[in-house]
Motif scaffolding. Structure first.
Motif, PDB file in Angstrom:
ATOM      1  N   GLY A 256       0.793  -1.216   0.000  1.00 56.94           N
ATOM      2  CA  GLY A 256       0.000   0.000   0.000  1.00 56.94           C
ATOM      3  C   GLY A 256       0.829   1.270   0.000  1.00 56.94           C
ATOM      4  N   ALA A 257       0.146   2.394   0.237  1.00 54.50           N
ATOM      5  CA  ALA A 257       0.776   3.711   0.127  1.00 54.50           C
ATOM      6  C   ALA A 257       1.908   3.905   1.126  1.00 54.50           C
ATOM      7  N   TYR A 258       1.729   3.417   2.358  1.00 60.61           N
ATOM      8  CA  TYR A 258       2.781   3.584   3.365  1.00 60.61           C
ATOM      9  C   TYR A 258       4.079   2.949   2.887  1.00 60.61           C
ATOM     10  N   TRP A 259       3.972   1.747   2.377  1.00 58.26           N
ATOM     11  CA  TRP A 259       5.175   1.032   1.935  1.00 58.26           C
ATOM     12  C   TRP A 259       5.765   1.679   0.688  1.00 58.26           C
ATOM     13  N   THR A 260       4.907   2.126  -0.232  1.00 60.60           N
ATOM     14  CA  THR A 260       5.397   2.806  -1.435  1.00 60.60           C
ATOM     15  C   THR A 260       6.152   4.079  -1.070  1.00 60.60           C
ATOM     16  N   LEU A 261       5.621   4.811  -0.095  1.00 58.43           N
ATOM     17  CA  LEU A 261       6.269   6.047   0.354  1.00 58.43           C
ATOM     18  C   LEU A 261       7.675   5.779   0.874  1.00 58.43           C
ATOM     19  N   HIS A 262       7.859   4.621   1.508  1.00 58.79           N
ATOM     20  CA  HIS A 262       9.159   4.274   2.076  1.00 58.79           C
ATOM     21  C   HIS A 262       9.966   3.342   1.173  1.00 58.79           C
ATOM     22  N   SER A 263       9.578   3.244  -0.087  1.00 60.74           N
ATOM     23  CA  SER A 263      10.332   2.475  -1.094  1.00 60.74           C
ATOM     24  C   SER A 263      10.567   1.025  -0.670  1.00 60.74           C
ATOM     25  N   THR A 264       9.495   0.391  -0.214  1.00 62.15           N
ATOM     26  CA  THR A 264       9.608  -1.017   0.160  1.00 62.15           C
ATOM     27  C   THR A 264       8.221  -1.642   0.132  1.00 62.15           C
ATOM     28  N   THR A 265       8.116  -2.884   0.554  1.00 61.59           N
ATOM     29  CA  THR A 265       6.834  -3.567   0.739  1.00 61.59           C
ATOM     30  C   THR A 265       6.908  -4.346   2.040  1.00 61.59           C
ATOM     31  N   GLN A 266       5.759  -4.780   2.530  1.00 60.86           N
ATOM     32  CA  GLN A 266       5.768  -5.564   3.759  1.00 60.86           C
ATOM     33  C   GLN A 266       6.373  -6.945   3.516  1.00 60.86           C
ATOM     34  N   PHE A 267       6.479  -7.356   2.269  1.00 61.00           N
ATOM     35  CA  PHE A 267       7.092  -8.639   1.951  1.00 61.00           C
ATOM     36  C   PHE A 267       8.601  -8.627   2.198  1.00 61.00           C
ATOM     37  N   GLU A 268       9.169  -7.429   2.437  1.00 65.36           N
ATOM     38  CA  GLU A 268      10.604  -7.319   2.687  1.00 65.36           C
ATOM     39  C   GLU A 268      10.914  -6.538   3.959  1.00 65.36           C
ATOM     40  N   ALA A 269       9.903  -6.269   4.792  1.00 62.64           N
ATOM     41  CA  ALA A 269      10.152  -5.414   5.957  1.00 62.64           C
ATOM     42  C   ALA A 269       9.344  -5.895   7.154  1.00 62.64           C
TER      43      ALA A 269
END
Length: 740
Positions: A256-269
């Motif tokens: 989602g937007a939060y992960w896009t803003l931080h240049s990542t995804t929850q699949f890697e964080a």
């Protein structure tokens, strides 16, 4: 039982690769090359296959692809548990502490997000083994430590992904530096460690050489900073330590937007070690009788936090770090978090059973209050992304309640005298196990009951009788390879050889037209790249309907709601082998060469070469070509018979690779060169004036194997030699201790 990770890369990428490895193993062949991925690929060079990792041959040779994928991960989780048990015991942890360390390590943040990737779970087994071997050698001077270190580093390089080997090596460097600081006696152990590392490099050299050549050929060694810095860990996400639900209930999901803003995804964080685990880690950090070990673990955790988060707060600093040797080869800096995860698991083992003193209590409560404040602060905050106002929304009440309850339970449990009360010795690991396993299974990884798509899909069954001659195009990625059908558009997750990259772009365009119901617009192109069938999401002329086919369950996560699938045969597919009888043309680059070849009429059979290749070819071609030569027979593109009078050029729809070789029946090597945007051509020169038939055999054997295989064998022999004195010493010791 069939309960496993489903969808995503395991179905699209990893298991099809393993299926090709199993097919080669069953035929008693090394999995070096495959013709089933697009135009073909050097299978062993794709490190995710693990072609030189010996346990794969026993596991996948016995259980096959699907069960083998699960068994391999379970076996290595047991190995990880064993090494964590041994390592934490060396640091003074009791049995309860060791058990808790195992649960934290196997069910914490890093494995939660990497549970679908076999290489990550296998790497988690060998990482603690490397640290265990280092500790044994540093403090006991026992050669067993060198053997464990060599074996673990070699295995990390062979399992299927070099990043785990790089992260472990970096962690070991800082670990050794911290352990020998102020202790001159330990410095004398360093030559032994270097020897073990060199031995590991020798053992892993076949895989290292193949993958390095492949990476250079596809441009994977020259990545941009934005690519290398992507998938770092957002600093604010450390709230997961106390409130793990906050990222898992974010509106927008794992991408989602939060992960896009931080240049990542929850699949890697993700970072989570459980509330009790975090408290015990802080207690272990202050354990006085193990202060040196605790500070080394703290240093490892600090390095992990620094590297995994730096792209979020200092791009220039991370750019400087990438200039160090070996640091600029891998993306996903968030994966450095495995060192933090590992450190906290060992610290927790040390802290179990110790009294919660004032200093750790103050730190823990301060961290919790700070996390609580930050959670309220970010709740409802708005971001601007691409001109849009996006509100950060998650289940605040549920997250708060869950985090506070777990924190109270953790503080209550850690203030008990665990070594005295049997009740707490049972209650503590039970509560920790329930907490860890719940968040492990509720992470971003999709878990479910596996479906045997290979044998239940009527659509794939339609292609099975003549699978070696079929090529399936459409939104299926590598799945057809699992039944021996060639996939027209291969998916590797990273750069592929140029011909495969360009073919994949063609298929993606055809999929978009399929959604619009414009079938046939790309048939000439699909026919050119060898597609025999197209899987469609919309009906069309000549397409056979397969309602509610089990294959739709694999495609649905990527293509949206899918119920009906359609299969259409593409008529008049071009042959994979033909003889050159046209003109030689030049192109500026591989992409232009591919497009020229793709758009030329069916009547033409021209060779398209880049300027450089064409200049080199002119030096090779010294005799006129026989324009009347013809293909007499071909067997799976590996053996071709050609009728001719003089020299000729054989064109193959096969990826050009320097390791690909051709030889005539007299074992004379035949010249191979790239054409048509990265495909293969063979030049056979001949002095024959009368009609004759030549037999050309193709095989894949990179030149590097001639050197690295003997080096690997010598490394294994040396590692075995290190173990011989240990065996003889134990025999002598036992013989001396016998009474009389």
């Amino acid at each position: 039982m069939g309960y496993e990770v489903t969808g995503g890369d395991p179905d699209r990428f990893f298991r099809p690769l393993k299926a090709e490895m199993v097919r080669n193993i069953s035929n008693w062949k090394l999995p070096l090359w495959s013709d089933l991925f697009g135009f073909g690929m050097p299978l062993a060079a794709q490190s995710e296959v693990g072609a030189f990792y010996v346990p794969h041959y026993f596991i996948y040779g016995t259980f096959g692809t699907e069960a083998g994928y699960r068994v391999s991960m379970v076996v290595h989780q047991l190995l990880a548990a064993f090494f964590i048990w041994k390592l934490s015991g060396r640091f003074g942890a009791d049995q309860l502490g060791r058990m808790i360390a195992i649960m934290i390590y196997l069910y914490g943040g890093f494995p939660t997000i990497q549970a679908s990737k076999e290489w990550a779970i296998l790497g988690m087994a060998w990482l603690p083994c490397a640290f265990l071997g280092t500790e044994i050698w540093l403090h006991d001077r026992d050669r067993k430590g060198l053997i464990l270190l060599s074996l673990s580093l070699a295995s990390l390089a062979l399992i299927g992904h070099f990043q785990m080997a790089q992260i472990t090596s970096l962690g070991l460097f800082f670990w050794v530096m911290s352990r020998i600081t102020g202790r001159p006696k330990l410095v004398s152990a360093c030559p032994g460690l270097v020897l073990a590392i060199v031995t590991a490099i020798f053992i892993a050299s076949p895989q290292l050489a193949l993958s390095w050549d492949y990476a250079r050929s596809v441009g994977a060694t020259d990545r941009s900073f934005s690519t290398l810095a992507y998938y770092s860990y957002p600093i604010i996400s450390f709230l997961e330590f106390f409130f793990p639900l906050w990222t898992r209930t974010l509106v927008g999901g794992p991408e989602g937007a939060y992960w896009t803003l931080h240049s990542t995804t929850q699949f890697e964080a993700c970072q989570f070690v459980g509330s009790c685990g975090l408290v015990f880690s802080v207690i272990g950090l202050f354990r006085k009788d193990f202060r040196k070990e605790s500070m080394s673990l703290f240093g490892l955790a600090f390095i992990s936090i620094l590297l995994s988060t730096m792209p979020q707060w200092s791009e220039s600093g991370y750019a400087a770090i990438l200039k160090f040797p070996g640091m600029g080869l891998f993306r996903c800096p968030g994966r450095y978090g495995i060192l933090l995860h590992f450190s906290l698991a060992i610290l927790a083992a040390i802290g179990v059973g110790e009294k919660l003193t004032k200093a750790p209590m103050v730190i823990i409560i301060a961290l919790f209050i700070f996390s609580l404040y930050q959670l309220f602060r970010i709740s409802g905050i708005e971001y601007f992304i691409s001109g849009m106002r996006i509100k950060l929304s998650f289940h605040l009440t549920e997250t708060l309640a869950e985090g506070c309850i777990l924190f109270v339970i953790a503080m209550f449990l850690t203030t008990r005298k665990l070594k005295v009360s049997r009740f707490w010795q049972v209650a503590l690991p039970t509560i920790i196990f329930c907490e860890m396993s719940y968040f492990y299974l509720s992470g971003p990884t999709r878990w479910g009951q596996s479906i045997d798509v290979i044998h239940t899909s009527r659509l794939l069954g339609k292609l099975a009788p003549a699978r070696e001659t079929y090529s399936l195009s459409g939104p299926v990625d590598n799945l057809p390879v699992s039944i021996g059908v060639r996939t027209t558009a291969a998916y590797f997750g990273v750069n592929m050889p140029s011909a495969n990259e360009l073919a994949k772009a063609i298929v993606e365009q055809a999929v978009q037209l399929d959604r619009q119901g414009r079938h046939g617009d790309y048939d000439n192109y699909l026919r050119k790249i060898g597609a025999t069938h197209q899987l469609q999401l919309a009906s069309g002329p000549g397409a056979e309907l397969f309602p509610n086919d089990s294959l739709s369950g694999v495609i649905a996560p990527l293509q949206g709601r899918v119920q009906n699938l359609y299969l259409r045969k593409i008529e008049g597919t071009e042959n994979a082998i033909n003889l050159f009888n046209g003109e030689i043309q030049s192109a500026a680059n591989e992409k232009d060469a591919f497009n020229q070849w793709l758009t030329q009429s069916n009547e033409k059979n021209n060779l398209i070469m880049t300027h450089k290749t064409l200049n080199d070819f002119k030096h090779i071609l010294s005799k006129p070509l026989d324009r009347e030569a013809s293909v007499a027979s071909a067997e799976e593109s590996d053996r071709v018979r050609v009728s001719h009078r003089g020299s000729f050029i054989l064109c193959l729809r096969k990826t050009f690779d320097k390791g690909l070789k051709a030889r005539a029946k007299d074992n004379q090597e035949v010249t191979i060169f790239p054409i048509n945007g990265g495909q293969t051509a063979v030049l056979v020169t001949s002095n024959e004036k009368t009609p004759t038939t030549s037999e050309i055999e193709f095989y894949y054997w990179p030149d590097s194997l001639n050197l690295t295989l003997p080096i690997a064998v010598s490394g294994l022999i040396f590692m075995m030699y290190l173990g011989v004195p240990l065996i003889s010493y134990r025999i002598r010791k036992q013989s001396i201790s016998v009474p009389g």
